[in-house]
Structures are given as C-alpha cells and as structure tokens.
Design a protein around this motif. Structure first.
Motif, PDB file in Angstrom:
ATOM      1  N   ARG A 149       0.833  -1.209   0.000  1.00  0.00           N
ATOM      2  CA  ARG A 149       0.000   0.000   0.000  1.00  0.00           C
ATOM      3  C   ARG A 149       0.866   1.256   0.000  1.00  0.00           C
ATOM      4  O   ARG A 149       0.549   2.247  -0.671  1.00  0.00           O
ATOM      5  CB  ARG A 149      -0.939  -0.016   1.208  1.00  0.00           C
ATOM      6  N   ALA A 150       1.979   1.230   0.727  1.00  0.00           N
ATOM      7  CA  ALA A 150       2.888   2.385   0.743  1.00  0.00           C
ATOM      8  C   ALA A 150       3.519   2.584  -0.635  1.00  0.00           C
ATOM      9  O   ALA A 150       3.722   3.721  -1.075  1.00  0.00           O
ATOM     10  CB  ALA A 150       3.978   2.178   1.802  1.00  0.00           C
ATOM     11  N   VAL A 152       2.156   1.953  -3.484  1.00  0.00           N
ATOM     12  CA  VAL A 152       1.143   2.578  -4.355  1.00  0.00           C
ATOM     13  C   VAL A 152       1.148   4.091  -4.152  1.00  0.00           C
ATOM     14  O   VAL A 152       1.095   4.863  -5.120  1.00  0.00           O
ATOM     15  CB  VAL A 152      -0.257   2.005  -4.070  1.00  0.00           C
ATOM     16  N   ASP A 153       1.217   4.535  -2.897  1.00  0.00           N
ATOM     17  CA  ASP A 153       1.248   5.972  -2.616  1.00  0.00           C
ATOM     18  C   ASP A 153       2.497   6.619  -3.222  1.00  0.00           C
ATOM     19  O   ASP A 153       2.428   7.719  -3.777  1.00  0.00           O
ATOM     20  CB  ASP A 153       1.223   6.220  -1.110  1.00  0.00           C
ATOM     21  N   THR A 154       3.639   5.929  -3.115  1.00  0.00           N
ATOM     22  CA  THR A 154       4.870   6.449  -3.706  1.00  0.00           C
ATOM     23  C   THR A 154       4.738   6.553  -5.220  1.00  0.00           C
ATOM     24  O   THR A 154       5.152   7.544  -5.833  1.00  0.00           O
ATOM     25  CB  THR A 154       6.056   5.540  -3.344  1.00  0.00           C
ATOM     26  N   TRP A 155       4.158   5.515  -5.837  1.00  0.00           N
ATOM     27  CA  TRP A 155       3.948   5.514  -7.292  1.00  0.00           C
ATOM     28  C   TRP A 155       3.118   6.727  -7.709  1.00  0.00           C
ATOM     29  O   TRP A 155       3.432   7.413  -8.680  1.00  0.00           O
ATOM     30  CB  TRP A 155       3.265   4.218  -7.699  1.00  0.00           C
ATOM     31  N   LYS A 156       2.033   6.983  -6.988  1.00  0.00           N
ATOM     32  CA  LYS A 156       1.144   8.089  -7.349  1.00  0.00           C
ATOM     33  C   LYS A 156       1.858   9.441  -7.280  1.00  0.00           C
ATOM     34  O   LYS A 156       1.474  10.381  -7.988  1.00  0.00           O
ATOM     35  CB  LYS A 156      -0.071   8.104  -6.427  1.00  0.00           C
ATOM     36  N   GLY A 157       2.891   9.535  -6.443  1.00  0.00           N
ATOM     37  CA  GLY A 157       3.609  10.799  -6.313  1.00  0.00           C
ATOM     38  C   GLY A 157       4.658  11.025  -7.370  1.00  0.00           C
ATOM     39  O   GLY A 157       5.235  12.113  -7.444  1.00  0.00           O
TER      40      GLY A 157
END
Length: 409
Positions: A149-150, A152-157
């Motif tokens: 899940r972390a 995914v957040d990094t990818w989105k940034g």
C-alpha cells in the motif's frame, strides 16, 4: 524641415524613419512644429523599447513558456517591422533576435531537465516494480500488505512516463499486487478450511466419546479414550466459537466413563492418591510456563508435560476438578495466546473490527445529538429513553475498541 539621426520631417509635414534599407514614411504631422512631430514618433519608439524590455525581464525572471515567449516575440517583431516610430529599429530587431536565442536556450534546458526527470522517474518506478514483485512471494501477510500500500502511494507521487513505458511498468506493478492478494486470500481460506475440517473431525470424536461414556468394558474403553485424545490433538483447532463447547463435551464424556470406573475401582484410591501428587507436581511445572513469553517453547514444554500427565492415570474423584481445572487453565492460556497471535496477524478480522467500531462511533455521536435536541425542546422523557440507548451503544463501543486494541491498532 527638421531631422535627427533616425528620422526627419519634410516641408509637407511627412515624417520618415531611416533604416538600413533606406527611408520609410511613418506618418504626417500638421498640428505643430517639425520638432514636435519627431518627438511624437520618438515616443512611439520609446514605447516599443519599453515593451521589449518588459518581455526580456519576463523571459529571464519568470517561468514563461517557450511557446508563449515565441508568440510574444513574433507580435513585437511585427510591431517593429511596421512601426510608425522614429528610432533605431534595427537595434530593436537585434534585441528580439537575441531574445529568440535566449528562449531557445531555455527551451533546450527545460527539455534536458524534463528528460532527466523522466529518467529518474523511470528508475524509481522500476525499483518500485522490483520490490513489489519480491513482496508478491512473501508470506509476511500483514507487513507485506502494508508495504505494498505504501508503494502505491509512492507511485502516485511520481510523474508519468511516456505512455508505453508507464503502462508496461504499471502492468507489472499491478500484477504483483494482484498475485500477493490472491495468495493471501488463498492462505486464509486454507486456514478456515482447516479449522472447518478440525471441527468436523472433533464432532465425530465427541460423538464416539459420548457413545463410550456408559461402557463398563474398562480396559479397552480407557485405551480407546486415550486414542481419541491423541486423535483430538492431531485434529488441530476448530473455530474458536466451537472449540470450547466441543472440548467440554469431549472431556465430559470421558469424565462420565472414568468416574464410573473410579467407583468400581475404589480400592485403587491409594494409588490414585499418589497419582494426585504427581499430577499436582506436573500442574505446578505447567503453571511455571505462564505468562507465555515464547509461544513455541511453551507449547513444546506443555506437550511434554501433558504426555506425562496422560501417562500418570487417574486421581481421586474429589480432587480431579481442581487439579484438572488448573491444568486446563494453563492449556487455555496457551490456546488463547495462539488465538491472539492468529487474530493479530489476520487483516480481514482487523478490517471487520475497525468497521464495527466506526459504525458504533457514528451511532454514539448521532444519539448524543438527538439527546441534546430533545433536552433543548424540553422533551426529557424522550431524552432519557435515548440516554439509555446511548449507554448500551457506548458499552458496545467500549468492547469494540478493546477488541481493536488486540490487533495492535
């Protein structure tokens, strides 16, 4: 007639500007002196100088895009070319040429920076994909799930790459997450299936144990009960809501049989007295395992103690509940430690507990608002009724929050 280095006014009032290609008519002046005419058209030239200066500052000090800057230069160049002004127009053209070079230079710098950022983003996304693919094979279900899940957040940034590269990397990244999710679901489904199989097996053992409870064939029946106990332990744990009831029935059936046998063999009281001393020693040894610090070590030690316990034989009937109760308390403590560990690593149970807690919190807040409204309206009977309902919901919420704490959150 009047003139300066860049223009003149003839006797008819016509105003000319001097350029490298020769003179060009820029207007006429009839309202005053030739010097006033030249001053007027010189001011128009000064206006162009100001506009070019402003554009130069915008290009150098702001993030004006190359496209907009080029359009502004083109607009000013057209104004200079057709200018009705007196002054060094060639110098303005030269400044515009220099500005074009500056814009092109900045365009190339931005292209290089964009390419650099794209390369860095690609490297970062490739690293995320590699880590996700490694996590896809993990059996650390909670830790790996949180890490994915972390990621995914990094990818989105991170910025997007070209469509082909971005789509290919995202496909690998998404596939790794899906593979992990499927494996996790399969794992917990397998656990549930094992517990269901254990329940069915223990149901059968309970049925046989209850059928044997009235037997008077003491030797073979006692031996069969020992075999049933071995099979019980080998069956594994059933669902927690069934385990205690099955155990109580199973143990109760054995108690009936052995109690009857104990009455028949009253003469063995002396021997059973010695058995009691041994079992009390085993209970004391077992109780030293609590509180559980290392579940694996404690479980192995308890198995050893329990095997010796089973080998000891019966104790006097009146002493049995106390000594066996103490032993069973140790066993339950070990079982609860196993349950706590399983619940703590079960993300689906945590999600259900968190969802229930959220629903209860919403209900409590709503009831508080309704109570305030009722009391403000002077409806104390309704407010008291709502208060009783609130007390019940608050008690449930406190239990739910306590249960959620068991998951570490």
């Amino acid at each position: 007639m009047s003139s300066d280095p860049w223009g003149r006014v003839d006797e008819t009032g016509t105003v000319y500007v001097r350029t490298a290609e020769g003179e060009r008519e820029v207007g006429s002046w009839q309202a005053g002196s030739p010097d006033e005419a030249l001053a007027y058209f010189q001011r128009k030239y000064d206006g162009l100088v100001v506009e070019i200066g402003l554009l130069e500052r915008r290009v150098k000090t702001t993030d004006l895009s190359a496209k907009d800057a080029t359009a502004a230069i083109g607009h000013l160049r057209a104004q200079v070319t057709e200018a009705h002004a007196v002054g060094d127009l060639a110098a303005l053209e030269k400044r515009l040429d220099t500005l074009v070079e500056t814009v092109e230079s900045r365009r190339e710098e931005r292209r290089a920076e964009k390419a650099k950022q794209a390369d860095e983003a690609k490297v970062a996304k490739e690293a995320l994909v590699v880590e996700a693919e490694e996590l896809a094979a993990s059996e650390q279900w909670r830790a790996a799930g949180e890490r994915l899940r972390a990621l995914v957040d990094t990818w989105k940034g991170l910025p997007r790459l070209d469509r082909k590269s971005d789509d290919e990397l995202w496909h690998r990244f998404s596939h790794a997450r899906s593979a992990f999710s499927k494996r996790r679901k399969a794992h917990f489904a397998s656990l549930d299936a094992q517990r269901e199989e254990a329940r069915k097996a223990k149901e059968r053992l309970v049925a046989e144990a209850e059928g044997l409870s009235r037997s008077t064939d003491w030797g073979p029946t006692a031996a069969r009960y020992r075999d049933l106990m071995t099979e019980w332990k080998a069956a594994g744990r059933a669902q927690s809501e069934h385990e205690d009831d099955l155990w109580n029935r199973f143990r109760g059936a054995q108690d009936v049989f052995f109690a009857a046998r104990g009455e028949v063999f009253a003469e063995r009281d002396a021997e059973q007295g010695e058995n009691l001393k041994v079992k009390e020693g085993l209970v004391e040894e077992a109780e030293k395992l609590l509180p559980v610090k290392d579940l694996k070590v404690a479980r192995a030690a308890f198995r050893s103690i329990n095997e010796r316990w089973e080998a000891v034989g019966h104790v006097p009937r009146d002493a049995r509940p106390k000594v066996e109760g103490r032993m069973h308390a140790v066993e339950r403590a070990l079982q609860e430690s196993e349950e706590s560990e399983w619940r703590r690593t079960n993300p689906e149970a945590r999600a259900r507990a968190a969802g229930l807690t959220g629903q209860l919190q919403d209900a409590v807040e709503k009831l508080r608002g309704q109570i305030e409204t009722a009391r403000a309206a002077g409806n104390n009977a309704k407010a008291d009724k709502l208060q009783r309902e609130l007390d019940g919901r608050q008690a449930l919420l406190d239990q739910a929050l306590k249960g959620l704490e068991e998951f570490g959150g």
